[in-house]
Design a protein around this motif. Structure first.
Motif, PDB file in Angstrom:
ATOM      1  N   SER A  22      71.890  69.716  14.988  1.00 25.58           N
ATOM      2  CA  SER A  22      72.741  70.093  13.863  1.00 25.58           C
ATOM      3  C   SER A  22      72.331  71.456  13.312  1.00 25.58           C
ATOM      4  O   SER A  22      73.169  72.294  12.981  1.00 25.58           O
ATOM      5  CB  SER A  22      72.659  69.040  12.758  1.00 25.58           C
ATOM      6  N   HIS A  23      71.047  71.694  13.250  1.00 22.79           N
ATOM      7  CA  HIS A  23      70.539  72.960  12.735  1.00 22.79           C
ATOM      8  C   HIS A  23      70.922  74.093  13.698  1.00 22.79           C
ATOM      9  O   HIS A  23      71.452  75.124  13.289  1.00 22.79           O
ATOM     10  CB  HIS A  23      69.021  72.859  12.570  1.00 22.79           C
ATOM     11  N   ARG A  24      70.669  73.843  14.985  1.00 19.26           N
ATOM     12  CA  ARG A  24      71.002  74.838  16.013  1.00 19.26           C
ATOM     13  C   ARG A  24      72.491  75.179  15.962  1.00 19.26           C
ATOM     14  O   ARG A  24      72.867  76.358  15.962  1.00 19.26           O
ATOM     15  CB  ARG A  24      70.646  74.256  17.384  1.00 19.26           C
ATOM     16  N   LEU A  25      73.331  74.173  15.853  1.00 17.42           N
ATOM     17  CA  LEU A  25      74.776  74.428  15.883  1.00 17.42           C
ATOM     18  C   LEU A  25      75.269  75.137  14.628  1.00 17.42           C
ATOM     19  O   LEU A  25      76.136  76.003  14.701  1.00 17.42           O
ATOM     20  CB  LEU A  25      75.533  73.115  16.105  1.00 17.42           C
ATOM     21  N   LEU A  26      74.739  74.761  13.475  1.00 17.50           N
ATOM     22  CA  LEU A  26      75.174  75.434  12.244  1.00 17.50           C
ATOM     23  C   LEU A  26      74.801  76.920  12.290  1.00 17.50           C
ATOM     24  O   LEU A  26      75.562  77.772  11.825  1.00 17.50           O
ATOM     25  CB  LEU A  26      74.565  74.770  11.010  1.00 17.50           C
ATOM     26  N   LEU A  27      73.640  77.226  12.875  1.00 17.32           N
ATOM     27  CA  LEU A  27      73.238  78.633  13.026  1.00 17.32           C
ATOM     28  C   LEU A  27      74.095  79.321  14.087  1.00 17.32           C
ATOM     29  O   LEU A  27      74.692  80.367  13.849  1.00 17.32           O
ATOM     30  CB  LEU A  27      71.766  78.720  13.428  1.00 17.32           C
ATOM     31  N   ARG A  28      74.167  78.709  15.236  1.00 15.73           N
ATOM     32  CA  ARG A  28      74.823  79.311  16.392  1.00 15.73           C
ATOM     33  C   ARG A  28      76.319  79.545  16.127  1.00 15.73           C
ATOM     34  O   ARG A  28      76.877  80.572  16.499  1.00 15.73           O
ATOM     35  CB  ARG A  28      74.630  78.366  17.595  1.00 15.73           C
ATOM     36  N   TYR A 147      64.311  71.682   9.755  1.00 12.79           N
ATOM     37  CA  TYR A 147      65.630  71.172  10.099  1.00 12.79           C
ATOM     38  C   TYR A 147      66.736  71.790   9.238  1.00 12.79           C
ATOM     39  O   TYR A 147      67.678  71.110   8.838  1.00 12.79           O
ATOM     40  CB  TYR A 147      65.689  69.647   9.962  1.00 12.79           C
ATOM     41  N   GLY A 148      66.616  73.059   8.923  1.00 10.14           N
ATOM     42  CA  GLY A 148      67.701  73.741   8.223  1.00 10.14           C
ATOM     43  C   GLY A 148      67.969  73.155   6.859  1.00 10.14           C
ATOM     44  O   GLY A 148      67.090  73.119   5.998  1.00 10.14           O
ATOM     45  N   LEU A 149      69.197  72.681   6.642  1.00  5.44           N
ATOM     46  CA  LEU A 149      69.592  72.179   5.328  1.00  5.44           C
ATOM     47  C   LEU A 149      69.049  70.785   5.041  1.00  5.44           C
ATOM     48  O   LEU A 149      69.225  70.268   3.940  1.00  5.44           O
ATOM     49  CB  LEU A 149      71.126  72.157   5.212  1.00  5.44           C
ATOM     50  N   ILE A 150      68.431  70.155   6.053  1.00  6.30           N
ATOM     51  CA  ILE A 150      67.922  68.794   5.848  1.00  6.30           C
ATOM     52  C   ILE A 150      66.730  68.809   4.885  1.00  6.30           C
ATOM     53  O   ILE A 150      66.641  67.987   3.982  1.00  6.30           O
ATOM     54  CB  ILE A 150      67.469  68.159   7.194  1.00  6.30           C
ATOM     55  N   ARG A 151      65.818  69.730   5.092  1.00  9.78           N
ATOM     56  CA  ARG A 151      64.651  69.800   4.224  1.00  9.78           C
ATOM     57  C   ARG A 151      64.395  71.264   3.895  1.00  9.78           C
ATOM     58  O   ARG A 151      63.637  71.938   4.571  1.00  9.78           O
ATOM     59  CB  ARG A 151      63.444  69.152   4.908  1.00  9.78           C
ATOM     60  N   ARG A 423      65.541  55.035  12.398  1.00  9.44           N
ATOM     61  CA  ARG A 423      65.188  56.190  11.570  1.00  9.44           C
ATOM     62  C   ARG A 423      66.445  56.759  10.926  1.00  9.44           C
ATOM     63  O   ARG A 423      67.548  56.601  11.454  1.00  9.44           O
ATOM     64  CB  ARG A 423      64.487  57.264  12.400  1.00  9.44           C
ATOM     65  N   GLY A 424      66.295  57.413   9.799  1.00 10.64           N
ATOM     66  CA  GLY A 424      67.482  57.931   9.132  1.00 10.64           C
ATOM     67  C   GLY A 424      67.183  59.032   8.130  1.00 10.64           C
ATOM     68  O   GLY A 424      66.029  59.274   7.774  1.00 10.64           O
ATOM     69  N   ILE A 425      68.259  59.719   7.730  1.00  6.74           N
ATOM     70  CA  ILE A 425      68.178  60.811   6.760  1.00  6.74           C
ATOM     71  C   ILE A 425      68.822  60.326   5.469  1.00  6.74           C
ATOM     72  O   ILE A 425      69.952  59.845   5.485  1.00  6.74           O
ATOM     73  CB  ILE A 425      68.953  62.043   7.269  1.00  6.74           C
ATOM     74  N   GLU A 426      68.133  60.491   4.369  1.00  6.21           N
ATOM     75  CA  GLU A 426      68.690  60.105   3.080  1.00  6.21           C
ATOM     76  C   GLU A 426      69.678  61.166   2.618  1.00  6.21           C
ATOM     77  O   GLU A 426      69.328  62.332   2.515  1.00  6.21           O
ATOM     78  CB  GLU A 426      67.554  59.978   2.058  1.00  6.21           C
ATOM     79  N   VAL A 427      70.921  60.775   2.350  1.00  9.30           N
ATOM     80  CA  VAL A 427      71.890  61.738   1.819  1.00  9.30           C
ATOM     81  C   VAL A 427      72.282  61.429   0.374  1.00  9.30           C
ATOM     82  O   VAL A 427      72.782  62.291  -0.336  1.00  9.30           O
ATOM     83  CB  VAL A 427      73.169  61.835   2.698  1.00  9.30           C
ATOM     84  N   GLY A 428      72.062  60.181  -0.024  1.00  5.20           N
ATOM     85  CA  GLY A 428      72.385  59.827  -1.399  1.00  5.20           C
ATOM     86  C   GLY A 428      71.413  58.773  -1.888  1.00  5.20           C
ATOM     87  O   GLY A 428      70.771  58.084  -1.083  1.00  5.20           O
ATOM     88  N   GLY A 465      74.210  70.011   0.807  1.00  6.64           N
ATOM     89  CA  GLY A 465      73.905  70.717   2.044  1.00  6.64           C
ATOM     90  C   GLY A 465      73.432  69.747   3.116  1.00  6.64           C
ATOM     91  O   GLY A 465      73.798  69.844   4.290  1.00  6.64           O
ATOM     92  N   ARG A 466      72.623  68.798   2.686  1.00  5.33           N
ATOM     93  CA  ARG A 466      72.116  67.802   3.615  1.00  5.33           C
ATOM     94  C   ARG A 466      73.261  66.954   4.181  1.00  5.33           C
ATOM     95  O   ARG A 466      73.296  66.644   5.374  1.00  5.33           O
ATOM     96  CB  ARG A 466      71.112  66.926   2.872  1.00  5.33           C
ATOM     97  N   THR A 467      74.205  66.627   3.301  1.00  9.49           N
ATOM     98  CA  THR A 467      75.388  65.900   3.773  1.00  9.49           C
ATOM     99  C   THR A 467      76.106  66.719   4.832  1.00  9.49           C
ATOM    100  O   THR A 467      76.478  66.209   5.892  1.00  9.49           O
ATOM    101  CB  THR A 467      76.327  65.612   2.580  1.00  9.49           C
ATOM    102  N   MET A 468      76.281  68.011   4.545  1.00  8.32           N
ATOM    103  CA  MET A 468      76.962  68.890   5.494  1.00  8.32           C
ATOM    104  C   MET A 468      76.264  68.863   6.853  1.00  8.32           C
ATOM    105  O   MET A 468      76.903  68.721   7.893  1.00  8.32           O
ATOM    106  CB  MET A 468      76.990  70.305   4.920  1.00  8.32           C
TER     107      MET A 468
END
Lengths: 577, 577
Positions: A22-28, A147-151, A423-428, A465-468
């Protein structure tokens, strides 16, 4: 919009800084750009996506009864001192002094500021409940942004704070927010798992996280596969229930055994040829005002979060060797329950670390209750006891849940199925905060009888941003991003295969016609080979591509390609909406 | 919305902190709230207004070819060091260190950050021109924050930065932005005066400010009343042209006169019974690398801005007594042109302040050219010269414009009318920046011949909160705010005079009908006396009030009151749109 007005910022190569897709693609694909470690610029496409998410969040918050305000990001230190968090928030909170020497924090969250605002306006129970939210910038000085906008260190959050006279009223708003969150993530095309969560340093009685399952996530969830049960929780929050109950064991003589240089449970178990399950593992923590000795079953790891929640809540860390000597009179590795100056009662010791008088307390895991034949340190360097018995060698009235639950443990709700981990990412995150902040900051309203009462509070956050980025993490393939339509910068990506100026004019007319009809369309009018445009169309990931090629110039038919499936079909310009 | 959903935050008393109407009204009517000195919370109504202004700004920027991005607020010190502004920005720029000790600024402006972004993406002249804008938070640590949102420390700005191959291209975008700004302020219902402005520490060749005339403004404008001329400029920027030209005077003998304890022009003029117009006033400034001695006509004040623009641009301040001694060998009050070691040529002196070697230069105001019979200090304590002659006692090749222009001076454009002064608040500012930042930060693109060129830049700012408050400053009366419809939180404020539940139900049905039809209406459904509601309707200032009173309950007719004029007329519910 045309590329000549709204340029693409795509990169030709994969950026080295990105470790995850996700980070690579948002940059690329030119949605974001790194400015400094943990600081990102939103490029034109990126800001379009961001604003669509913002609008969805705003609409759902409004629809669920919340009221939008906007607080300053810089928050005076005094407010943080009132709640006691100025000293607790640590290095993650960025701070500065103004020219007059007054201290401020770059708000990582706004409980204090919002409670301070509320106490200026709330006088009567008639004004309750009220749920105030804002969408604003937050700062957290992460040790390792990644991880870009994740953290990252500067990010946008929607944070809401509700005020209530009663628990029932709080619960109603909490449930409303839970529904709003489900709607928000649904509308963003994001699949989330709602799990019970730890309330951390926010205080409070209940909380739920909205997690996006992802291998790059920093959260571990434990889920019950039994759909009738449906238990889902953050690992930190999951009660430990052993799949095979610990045996009670036989009462036997206590014996002191030399175990030179064998300190960990693993070492001693191997040395004595005993199962780790028959050990009592000791772990010692220290906070600013406590030293806490914990005993848990020897085959498991301790949950620092659970210990933290049983402590004063201030900075918890593993105790130093000196502190362990002071508490137990033994070096680390040889601590046990026998001969301690206290059982489960609290006493005072002087910490060798900071020379402060601290409460010393002992916590036993409930899974040690009633057991015999246990092995633990002898509180004497180089010796362990075997044959320890509950009631004789150790005892506790209240047992605690101190062990970190793991995959394959028993589900603490249905107690029949084995837990699965993901495993997971907290968005809310939604919290019942209780009266921690309203109490500390002197928020009072008059109730129906005219008596002052302290309102109870809830708080509710979403990282935008993390949601995005998690949307991209969940919606991409090897060629690029696949945006859900609700948040895509545009609906269509128009590619022209015109070979002469007459054909070029035809495509331009088509674009203008679509514009006039209000169709959301991005026209790649760059002077580039068709291959480059096809590549960038897939990379940037709008839901549909319109290809104006030979059939358009000859028969007026356009090829419509669905980005997600690769499916193609022909359509007339009038059919495009 | 209903008051029960979106509460009013009106205050019963005028807040003590407010000195000006707009500030008082925004606080009193519950639009904003002070959190700390220079930090304001936007309350629900306030944020609605803010977002309407934001949307107008965004629409006009988009319509005029600008592209929206979003940069981090925290900006690494390295970027500021590249441009050299880290040291220049002084205490107004808020700074902090992160946990790793890296320095950051809370961006007061984003030339550096935007130029750094541009240099990563711009490679070819084909990508130019491009105009990137953002709407984001800025920080400025004002010594004395005041007037609410007019001069605060955390505020939102729209800032745009354009990049161009040629001056013509820059001029085109500059003109586009000028049109966009006119549209923006027009749509906000704000009357602005566009004036020539000083370019300050931004560098650059041309700039124009959009000023709202107001007695509380910190800017002084000078306007030519001759409409054929139309000259309008910030006082700082206005060329001084005396209404009565200075007389050339008679050549005479130079004489040294004792003037003990007479230091200022006023004192010496009174002592010698001479007109101040025949004095040469000396003013000495010091910067980090210069000491600057200025001579101007004795009846006028020096313009520090004009001197600053002729200096190295770093921190300019009045020279200390020691520095004046070092430069002229005389105490302050006795400095003159005779016997200086340099004329208009530059030499070096050591500053007694910081022991640094500095360039010493002398600047003469053009209005001293060719004149005789002048009086100035003798560069000797207690003495002045009279009868000084241009060509004999002082001389300069280039003369400068150093005097601050005032009301009643001659218009520098038409040279026929007398200037009028007016005070105002700056709400927007457009600049031709030139190559200052692109040069310093190494931004290069290849031109048509494949040769690297440094793009020229423009930048364009609008303060959104300041715009909001100046709208109130320009649109209020003794009863409260009178919002222009384009930025009002709602179009209608509905007041019910229902006396029983049947009538209440009728008003509720009316409100629901208006909601359904998409009419922007706020229903004050509080349990309050009608007088309170009338008061708050006027105070909060929506353009129209709907009063559902007896004629509504009897005949179905509503009273519509125009907030601005007080005019009332009757309307049927169906007629309200």
């Amino acid at each position: 919009m045309k590329a000549s007005q709204l340029p693409l910022f795509t990169l030709k190569e994969d950026p080295r800084e990105a470790q995850v897709d996700s980070h690579r693609l948002l940059l690329r694909a030119g949605y974001i750009r790194r400015q400094a470690s943990g600081f990102y610029t939103f490029l034109p496409f990126g800001y379009l996506v961001y604003r669509k998410i913002e609008q969805i969040v705003r609409e759902e918050m409004d629809a669920h009864g919340a009221v939008e305000v906007h607080l300053p990001v810089l928050t005076p230190a005094e407010l943080w001192r009132e709640s006691g968090r100025w000293d607790i928030m640590g290095e993650e909170m960025m701070r500065l002094k103004d020219r007059h020497g007054h201290e401020f924090a770059l708000g990582p969250t706004h409980e204090e500021a919002m409670t301070a605002l509320a106490r200026e306006f709330l006088q009567s129970y008639k004004q309750l409940p009220i749920n105030l939210y804002q969408i604003g910038t937050k700062y957290r000085d992460e040790i390792r942004p990644r991880y870009g906008l994740i953290r990252c260190r500067e990010f946008v959050m929607k944070d809401a704070y509700s005020f209530h006279l009663t628990e029932e009223s709080l619960h109603e708003t909490y449930e409303l927010m839970r529904r709003a969150y489900r709607r928000i993530f649904e509308r963003c095309g994001l699949e989330t798992i709602a799990v019970e969560a730890d309330t951390g340093n926010m205080g409070g009685s209940a909380s739920e996280e909205f997690i996006v399952a992802s291998s790059i996530g920093e959260e571990t969830l434990l889920l019950c596969p039994n759909t009738d049960c449906g238990f889902r929780a953050n690992q930190e929050k999951t009660t430990f229930v052993p799949l095979i109950p610990y045996e009670v064991g036989q009462r036997e003589e206590r014996a002191k055994i030399p175990t030179p240089n064998q300190k960990t449970v693993e070492e001693v178990a191997a040395f004595l040829k005993k199962d780790r399950r028959s050990f009592m593992k000791a772990v010692v923590y220290e906070t600013e005002d406590e030293i806490i000795l914990c005993f848990i079953p020897g085959d498991r790891e301790i949950s620092e979060t659970k210990v933290k929640n049983l402590s004063s809540g201030k900075s918890l860390r593993l105790a130093s060797e000196e502190a362990i000597w002071a508490l137990c009179g033994a070096p680390p590795g040889y601590v046990g329950p026998v001969g301690l100056r206290f059982g489960d009662r609290e006493s005072m010791v002087i910490s060798p670390n900071d020379q402060k008088k601290k409460i010393a307390k002992v916590l036993f895991d409930e899974n040690l209750r009633g057991r015999h034949g246990l092995i633990s340190g002898a509180n004497e360097g180089g010796y362990h006891y075997v044959g320890l018995s509950y009631g004789r060698d150790f005892h506790f009235d209240k047992g605690y849940d101190l062990v970190e639950a793991q995959e394959h443990d028993l589900c603490p709700r249905c107690r029949t199925s084995k837990l699965k981990a993901t495993r997971g990412i907290e968005v809310g995150h939604i919290f019942k905060l209780g009266r921690k902040y309203s109490e500390a900051m002197g928020l009072r309203v008059l109730d129906e009888k005219g008596l002052p009462v302290v309102p109870t509070m809830g708080c509710y956050g979403i990282g935008l941003g993390r949601t995005m980025q998690t949307i991209v993490e969940q919606n991409h393939d090897e060629r690029g991003i696949v945006w859900p339509e609700s948040v895509s910068p545009f609906r269509y990506y128009l590619i022209s295969l015109a070979k002469n100026s007459e054909e070029e004019q035809k495509v331009l007319s088509l674009y203008q016609m679509l514009q006039k009809r209000g169709v959301s369309c991005y026209f790649d009018d760059r002077q580039e080979r068709a291959g480059v445009k096809f590549h960038d169309a897939d990379l940037t990931g709008f839901p549909y591509q319109i290809i104006a090629g030979r059939s358009f110039f000859e028969k007026g038919e356009l090829e419509i390609k669905v980005r997600k499936t690769g499916e193609k079909k022909m359509a007339l310009p009038e059919e495009i909406y």
